[in-house]
Write a protein that holds these residues in place. Structure first.
Motif, PDB file in Angstrom:
ATOM      1  N   SER A 122       0.849  -1.199   0.000  1.00 26.24           N
ATOM      2  CA  SER A 122       0.000   0.000   0.000  1.00 26.24           C
ATOM      3  C   SER A 122       0.879   1.241   0.000  1.00 26.24           C
ATOM      4  CB  SER A 122      -0.927   0.017   1.221  1.00 26.24           C
ATOM      5  OG  SER A 122      -0.173  -0.001   2.419  1.00 26.24           O
ATOM      6  N   LEU A 123       0.464   2.251  -0.746  1.00 27.85           N
ATOM      7  CA  LEU A 123       1.194   3.513  -0.847  1.00 27.85           C
ATOM      8  C   LEU A 123       0.244   4.663  -0.547  1.00 27.85           C
ATOM      9  CD1 LEU A 123       3.218   2.934  -4.153  1.00 27.85           C
ATOM     10  CD2 LEU A 123       4.054   2.675  -1.813  1.00 27.85           C
ATOM     11  N   ALA A 124       0.737   5.659   0.203  1.00 21.62           N
ATOM     12  CA  ALA A 124      -0.053   6.847   0.519  1.00 21.62           C
ATOM     13  C   ALA A 124       0.848   8.069   0.400  1.00 21.62           C
ATOM     14  CB  ALA A 124      -0.644   6.745   1.923  1.00 21.62           C
ATOM     15  N   PHE A 125       0.347   9.108  -0.276  1.00 21.61           N
ATOM     16  CA  PHE A 125       1.142  10.308  -0.477  1.00 21.61           C
ATOM     17  C   PHE A 125       0.300  11.537  -0.145  1.00 21.61           C
ATOM     18  CE2 PHE A 125       3.093   7.168  -3.216  1.00 21.61           C
ATOM     19  CZ  PHE A 125       4.448   7.353  -2.988  1.00 21.61           C
ATOM     20  N   GLN A 126       0.938  12.489   0.544  1.00 17.94           N
ATOM     21  CA  GLN A 126       0.320  13.780   0.814  1.00 17.94           C
ATOM     22  C   GLN A 126       1.107  14.834   0.047  1.00 17.94           C
ATOM     23  OE1 GLN A 126      -1.040  14.510   4.907  1.00 17.94           O
ATOM     24  NE2 GLN A 126      -0.106  12.552   5.477  1.00 17.94           N
ATOM     25  N   CYS A 127       0.427  15.438  -0.925  1.00 18.89           N
ATOM     26  CA  CYS A 127       1.078  16.387  -1.827  1.00 18.89           C
ATOM     27  C   CYS A 127       0.574  17.792  -1.520  1.00 18.89           C
ATOM     28  CB  CYS A 127       0.793  16.025  -3.285  1.00 18.89           C
ATOM     29  SG  CYS A 127       1.219  14.316  -3.704  1.00 18.89           S
ATOM     30  N   PRO A 182       1.950  21.170  -6.657  1.00 20.59           N
ATOM     31  CA  PRO A 182       2.049  20.331  -7.866  1.00 20.59           C
ATOM     32  C   PRO A 182       3.332  19.530  -7.950  1.00 20.59           C
ATOM     33  CG  PRO A 182       1.163  22.491  -8.417  1.00 20.59           C
ATOM     34  CD  PRO A 182       1.576  22.570  -6.976  1.00 20.59           C
ATOM     35  N   ASP A 183       4.453  20.108  -7.479  1.00 22.59           N
ATOM     36  CA  ASP A 183       5.710  19.376  -7.542  1.00 22.59           C
ATOM     37  C   ASP A 183       5.686  18.141  -6.652  1.00 22.59           C
ATOM     38  OD1 ASP A 183       6.695  21.231  -9.295  1.00 22.59           O
ATOM     39  OD2 ASP A 183       7.678  22.434  -7.738  1.00 22.59           O
ATOM     40  N   GLY A 184       4.872  18.177  -5.596  1.00 22.83           N
ATOM     41  CA  GLY A 184       4.805  17.033  -4.705  1.00 22.83           C
ATOM     42  C   GLY A 184       4.294  15.786  -5.390  1.00 22.83           C
ATOM     43  N   CYS A 185       3.493  15.955  -6.427  1.00 21.51           N
ATOM     44  CA  CYS A 185       2.985  14.787  -7.141  1.00 21.51           C
ATOM     45  C   CYS A 185       4.076  14.070  -7.923  1.00 21.51           C
ATOM     46  CB  CYS A 185       1.854  15.211  -8.086  1.00 21.51           C
ATOM     47  SG  CYS A 185       0.334  15.690  -7.219  1.00 21.51           S
ATOM     48  N   PHE A 221      -3.460  12.330  -1.578  1.00 22.13           N
ATOM     49  CA  PHE A 221      -4.209  13.455  -1.018  1.00 22.13           C
ATOM     50  C   PHE A 221      -3.492  14.742  -1.416  1.00 22.13           C
ATOM     51  CE2 PHE A 221      -4.702   9.794   1.776  1.00 22.13           C
ATOM     52  CZ  PHE A 221      -6.083   9.668   1.806  1.00 22.13           C
ATOM     53  N   TYR A 222      -4.210  15.590  -2.131  1.00 27.30           N
ATOM     54  CA  TYR A 222      -3.611  16.794  -2.705  1.00 27.30           C
ATOM     55  C   TYR A 222      -4.124  18.024  -1.964  1.00 27.30           C
ATOM     56  CZ  TYR A 222      -2.132  20.253  -6.155  1.00 27.30           C
ATOM     57  OH  TYR A 222      -1.542  21.321  -6.779  1.00 27.30           O
ATOM     58  N   TYR A 223      -3.194  18.842  -1.451  1.00 27.19           N
ATOM     59  CA  TYR A 223      -3.537  20.035  -0.678  1.00 27.19           C
ATOM     60  C   TYR A 223      -3.042  21.287  -1.395  1.00 27.19           C
ATOM     61  CZ  TYR A 223      -3.941  16.528   3.045  1.00 27.19           C
ATOM     62  OH  TYR A 223      -4.273  15.414   3.792  1.00 27.19           O
ATOM     63  N   GLY A 224      -3.195  21.346  -2.674  1.00 21.58           N
ATOM     64  CA  GLY A 224      -2.586  22.415  -3.457  1.00 21.58           C
ATOM     65  C   GLY A 224      -3.382  23.688  -3.552  1.00 21.58           C
ATOM     66  N   ARG A 234      -7.494   5.771  -4.215  1.00 19.52           N
ATOM     67  CA  ARG A 234      -8.161   6.907  -3.581  1.00 19.52           C
ATOM     68  C   ARG A 234      -7.437   8.183  -3.991  1.00 19.52           C
ATOM     69  NH1 ARG A 234      -8.179   6.568   2.554  1.00 19.52           N
ATOM     70  NH2 ARG A 234      -6.263   5.359   2.247  1.00 19.52           N
ATOM     71  N   LEU A 235      -8.185   9.111  -4.540  1.00 15.74           N
ATOM     72  CA  LEU A 235      -7.632  10.411  -4.907  1.00 15.74           C
ATOM     73  C   LEU A 235      -8.547  11.491  -4.348  1.00 15.74           C
ATOM     74  CD1 LEU A 235      -5.695  12.278  -6.395  1.00 15.74           C
ATOM     75  CD2 LEU A 235      -7.057  11.941  -8.472  1.00 15.74           C
ATOM     76  N   LYS A 236      -7.980  12.342  -3.504  1.00 17.33           N
ATOM     77  CA  LYS A 236      -8.774  13.399  -2.880  1.00 17.33           C
ATOM     78  C   LYS A 236      -8.084  14.730  -3.056  1.00 17.33           C
ATOM     79  CE  LYS A 236     -11.604  14.416   1.131  1.00 17.33           C
ATOM     80  NZ  LYS A 236     -12.205  13.871   2.365  1.00 17.33           N
ATOM     81  N   ASP A 237      -8.815  15.666  -3.643  1.00 18.24           N
ATOM     82  CA  ASP A 237      -8.342  17.030  -3.860  1.00 18.24           C
ATOM     83  C   ASP A 237      -8.945  17.904  -2.764  1.00 18.24           C
ATOM     84  OD1 ASP A 237      -7.517  19.472  -4.761  1.00 18.24           O
ATOM     85  OD2 ASP A 237      -8.841  19.532  -6.493  1.00 18.24           O
ATOM     86  N   TRP A 238      -8.115  18.349  -1.831  1.00 20.60           N
ATOM     87  CA  TRP A 238      -8.599  19.134  -0.694  1.00 20.60           C
ATOM     88  C   TRP A 238      -8.641  20.612  -1.064  1.00 20.60           C
ATOM     89  CZ3 TRP A 238     -10.171  17.173   4.006  1.00 20.60           C
ATOM     90  CH2 TRP A 238      -9.890  15.824   4.247  1.00 20.60           C
TER      91      TRP A 238
END
Length: 502
Positions: A77-82, A85-88, A113-116, A139-143
């Motif tokens: 399992s992989l989880a990323f908090q970006c 845009p560069d974080g992606c 999870f994108y916090y851009g 799971r893709l969530k745009d905050w």
């Protein structure tokens, strides 16, 4: 140092450069590798603990040695908090590393999870790498910044599109896109997909979902959308469907003959032209919406077991009829096996009037469940009125408020208890065999309702009371109930023991 570089990790610096770019780690000049003696399974378990919040932490281990580089790509399992845009780019690097690995299992869970803020999440670069290696959940969530309930994000009309690729091996996809326009793939089949959640999505007018693209879909949630005018669902496999807050919806056609549960909330209130539901296998219907029998068409539902109606209002402002749609859908059926009503009583009942008199008839009901939100008001008169409408029930369940609700004190001569004679009224419920009350506090009006119920049901065989944790005298209640009930009635009294949540 051996030939594999498992000693101090320095021999693996060139091979680990891509992974180092992903993690941003600094390659150690020398280290004593005390963990290498552990088994691969145990090391992967350690990485799973490190990986829980953000997979960048697990990826940093790739610079230790070739063995660690090979191990971190074994994480299922992989989880990323970006946060920009560069974080992606880290997501792209992680998926690229998985693709390069000679032996790596498929990913069972990929969460991004994108916090851009106002900037759009760059997905094209990494999303194209995911379908071949993902065989589980995406799971893709745009905050975005918090908004009021009915407020839309600034510049919503200018937001771009999200092109969903075909994930042939994914079993669950959850997208929360802050009103990016969803563009499904023009072809291909999500062969393994069982669950699809689409939240805060913008559609370009029409959304068609069928067996050709989703042949194995079991559960579908579509919630809080914009731009969805025409929704067409045709599925032989779907068993669970929830539609909520589909703003602007005009036409809906659902053909799902294996569907067992349907929930509809705030979708059909304003612009609806026609809604057609063909679902002969339906067992549970949860309705929180307008119901116009001219516009809403149901197929026969011979297997329907439960109808749940939300916000059945006992009191309201003069001149309004808040229960009209609820009564329409209830009386659409000549017989209901299990009717569940959510009955909210507002905290402030000043300048209100009773709305119960509008209920003149209910269909044949076998089981009645009332979930009450009383804000400290007396519930007896409201419950009694509903019981008069369905004296033929054989099971009754009353759920009283829990701790999350602040209990108030009724003002003098409050409308909720303006008819004090309800305590002495007599009704006959000769078919009632089982009754249950949850969160019983032992207040006077609750005891009065309980006594009335025992008088009304001479054939009652089982009475279960689960007392609220604040009711100290719950253990003596059983003795009182035995003296009030008939000898044939089995009385069970217990107390809630679940600790309060922080």
């Amino acid at each position: 140092m051996d030939g594999d570089g498992d000693g101090d990790g320095r021999a693996d610096v060139p091979a680990a450069s891509a992974e180092a770019e992903l993690s941003g780690a600094v390659v150690p000049s020398a280290a004593s590798d005390l963990l290498s003696g552990l088994s691969d399974d145990l090391l992967v378990h350690i990485l799973l603990r490190v990986n829980r919040v953000d997979s960048t932490e697990a990826a940093r281990t790739c610079v230790l040695s070739r063995r660690w580089r090979d191990l971190w790509v074994q994480i299922p399992s992989l989880a990323f908090q970006c946060f920009n845009p560069d974080g992606c780019a880290r997501v792209h690097a992680a998926l690229a590393a998985r693709a390069r690995a000679s032996v790596a299992p498929d990913i069972r869970s990929l969460a991004v999870f994108y916090y851009g803020g106002d900037s759009l999440p760059p997905t094209a670069s990494w999303l194209c790498l995911a379908p071949p290696v993902l065989s589980g959940e995406l799971r893709l969530k745009d905050w975005q910044a918090p908004m009021a309930a009915n407020e839309l994000p600034a510049g919503i009309m200018e937001r771009g599109a999200f092109e969903l690729l075909c994930f042939k091996k994914a079993t669950k996809i959850s997208l929360h896109l802050e009103f990016l326009t969803l563009m499904p793939p023009p072809s291909g089949a999500f062969n393994a997909l069982r669950v699809l959640h689409l939240k805060r999505i913008r559609f370009d007018g029409q959304f068609i979902l069928g067996d050709s693209m989703f042949p194995s879909l079991l559960r579908l949630l579509i919630g809080k959308t914009l731009g969805l005018v025409d929704l067409a669902l045709s599925s032989r496999s779907l068993v669970w469907l929830k539609l909520t807050h589909l703003r602007g919806l005009q036409r809906i056609n659902v053909e799902a003959h294996s569907l067992e549960l349907l929930g509809v909330a705030h979708c059909l209130r304003y612009n609806l032209q026609v809604a057609s539901f063909s679902m002969e296998g339906l067992k549970v219907l949860r309705w929180r919406d307008q119901f116009d029998p001219i516009l809403v068409n149901f197929s026969e539902m011979p297997h329907l077991q439960q109808l749940s109606i939300f916000h059945f209002t006992p009191y309201g402002r003069p001149g309004l009829n808040p229960n009209q749609d609820r009564l329409r859908i209830i009386n659409h059926f000549s017989r209901i096996h299990h009717l569940q009503l959510m009955v909210p009583i507002e905290s402030d009942l000043s300048d209100t009037e009773s709305k119960m008199e509008g209920i003149t008839i209910l269909p044949n009901i076998e089981i009645l469940s009332l979930v009450l939100s009383s804000h400290g008001h007396v519930i007896g008169a409201s419950v009694l009125y509903l019981l008069r409408m369905c004296t033929g029930i054989r099971e009754l369940s009353l759920t009283l408020p829990e701790d999350s609700e602040v209990l108030n004190t009724c003002p003098l001569n409050c409308i909720c208890d303006r008819q004090p004679n309800w305590r002495a009224e007599h009704i006959l419920m000769k078919f009632l065999r089982e009754a249950e009350i949850l969160n019983f506090r032992g207040e006077d009006h609750e005891l009065d309702l309980l006594k009335l119920l025992l008088r009304a049901a001479p054939g009652l065989r089982r009475l279960r009371i689960t007392c609220h944790r604040s009711f100290a005298a719950w253990d003596r209640l059983s003795e009182d109930l035995q003296s009030w009930a008939s000898q044939e009635t089995s009385v069970e009294v217990s107390q809630v023991t679940t600790p309060l949540q922080p």
